[in-house]
Scaffold this motif. Structure first.
Motif, PDB file in Angstrom:
ATOM      1  N   ASN A  83      11.037   4.910  -6.553  1.00 54.71           N
ATOM      2  CA  ASN A  83      11.795   4.491  -7.717  1.00 54.71           C
ATOM      3  C   ASN A  83      12.909   5.469  -8.065  1.00 54.71           C
ATOM      4  OD1 ASN A  83      12.252   2.629  -9.883  1.00 54.71           O
ATOM      5  ND2 ASN A  83      11.349   4.122 -11.254  1.00 54.71           N
ATOM      6  N   SER A  84      12.665   6.745  -7.860  1.00 57.31           N
ATOM      7  CA  SER A  84      13.666   7.748  -8.238  1.00 57.31           C
ATOM      8  C   SER A  84      14.606   8.122  -7.085  1.00 57.31           C
ATOM      9  CB  SER A  84      12.977   9.001  -8.784  1.00 57.31           C
ATOM     10  OG  SER A  84      12.208   9.617  -7.758  1.00 57.31           O
ATOM     11  N   CYS A  85      14.428   7.540  -5.934  1.00 56.66           N
ATOM     12  CA  CYS A  85      15.266   7.862  -4.772  1.00 56.66           C
ATOM     13  C   CYS A  85      16.698   7.410  -5.016  1.00 56.66           C
ATOM     14  CB  CYS A  85      14.713   7.203  -3.510  1.00 56.66           C
ATOM     15  SG  CYS A  85      15.683   7.604  -2.043  1.00 56.66           S
ATOM     16  N   THR A  86      17.624   8.337  -4.856  1.00 51.47           N
ATOM     17  CA  THR A  86      19.038   8.009  -5.022  1.00 51.47           C
ATOM     18  C   THR A  86      19.777   7.993  -3.694  1.00 51.47           C
ATOM     19  OG1 THR A  86      19.568  10.342  -5.391  1.00 51.47           O
ATOM     20  CG2 THR A  86      19.109   8.983  -7.342  1.00 51.47           C
ATOM     21  N   ASN A 102       3.514   5.724  -3.207  1.00 53.72           N
ATOM     22  CA  ASN A 102       4.758   6.481  -3.331  1.00 53.72           C
ATOM     23  C   ASN A 102       5.724   5.905  -4.356  1.00 53.72           C
ATOM     24  OD1 ASN A 102       4.510   8.434  -0.930  1.00 53.72           O
ATOM     25  ND2 ASN A 102       4.024   6.446  -0.046  1.00 53.72           N
ATOM     26  N   ALA A 103       5.241   5.107  -5.273  1.00 52.33           N
ATOM     27  CA  ALA A 103       6.102   4.364  -6.198  1.00 52.33           C
ATOM     28  C   ALA A 103       7.059   5.264  -6.977  1.00 52.33           C
ATOM     29  CB  ALA A 103       5.261   3.532  -7.158  1.00 52.33           C
ATOM     30  N   GLN A 110       0.820  -1.211   0.000  1.00 55.23           N
ATOM     31  CA  GLN A 110       0.000   0.000   0.000  1.00 55.23           C
ATOM     32  C   GLN A 110       0.857   1.265   0.000  1.00 55.23           C
ATOM     33  OE1 GLN A 110      -2.819  -0.309   3.247  1.00 55.23           O
ATOM     34  NE2 GLN A 110      -3.386  -2.373   2.651  1.00 55.23           N
ATOM     35  N   VAL A 111       1.884   1.275   0.837  1.00 59.51           N
ATOM     36  CA  VAL A 111       2.771   2.444   0.907  1.00 59.51           C
ATOM     37  C   VAL A 111       3.514   2.616  -0.415  1.00 59.51           C
ATOM     38  CG1 VAL A 111       4.804   3.429   2.043  1.00 59.51           C
ATOM     39  CG2 VAL A 111       3.012   2.370   3.417  1.00 59.51           C
ATOM     40  N   VAL A 112       3.999   1.520  -0.981  1.00 59.06           N
ATOM     41  CA  VAL A 112       4.708   1.588  -2.258  1.00 59.06           C
ATOM     42  C   VAL A 112       3.767   2.084  -3.359  1.00 59.06           C
ATOM     43  CG1 VAL A 112       5.835   0.213  -4.070  1.00 59.06           C
ATOM     44  CG2 VAL A 112       6.482  -0.080  -1.667  1.00 59.06           C
TER      45      VAL A 112
END
Length: 111
Positions: free
Chosen positions: A106-109, A101-102, A96-98
């Protein structure tokens, strides 16, 4: 020197981080996800994951040691299942959280 209360908090934080680290490996995560449908043998998991038996067995040993899965032996086969229904709940909450906030995840570095 650290205060006793803060030292306990640090130890607990490390335990929680290790708990979640147990699911941070994609193979371990996929194994747990596969077992949500019910128990499976090592050979079934190897086929589902497309991984070699040694890798799956090593990851299952880790998951078993940390309490994510349990096993039972039937003849020469070992069957694994989710050890605690709360693991299922944790994965459902994570999904649910993903889902919410997908794009950001996904773009988190930074991780």
């Amino acid at each position: 020197m650290t205060e006793p209360g803060k030292e306990i908090q640090l130890i607990q934080s490390e335990l929680y981080a290790k708990f979640f680290h147990g699911l941070s490996n994609p193979t371990r995560f996929r194994i747990v996800e596969s077992l949500l449908d019910g128990e499976k043998s090592v050979s079934e998991l190897v086929e589902i994951l497309g991984a070699n038996q040694s890798q799956v067995s090593n990851q299952l040993a880790c998951l078993k040691w940390c309490g994510y899965v349990t096993s039972r032996q039937e003849g020469k086969y070992i069957y694994y299942q989710i050890a605690d229904e709360r693991v299922r709940q944790i994965l459902e909450l994570a999904r649910q959280v993903v889902a919410d906030n997908a794009a950001h995840i996904n773009s988190c570095t930074r991780m």
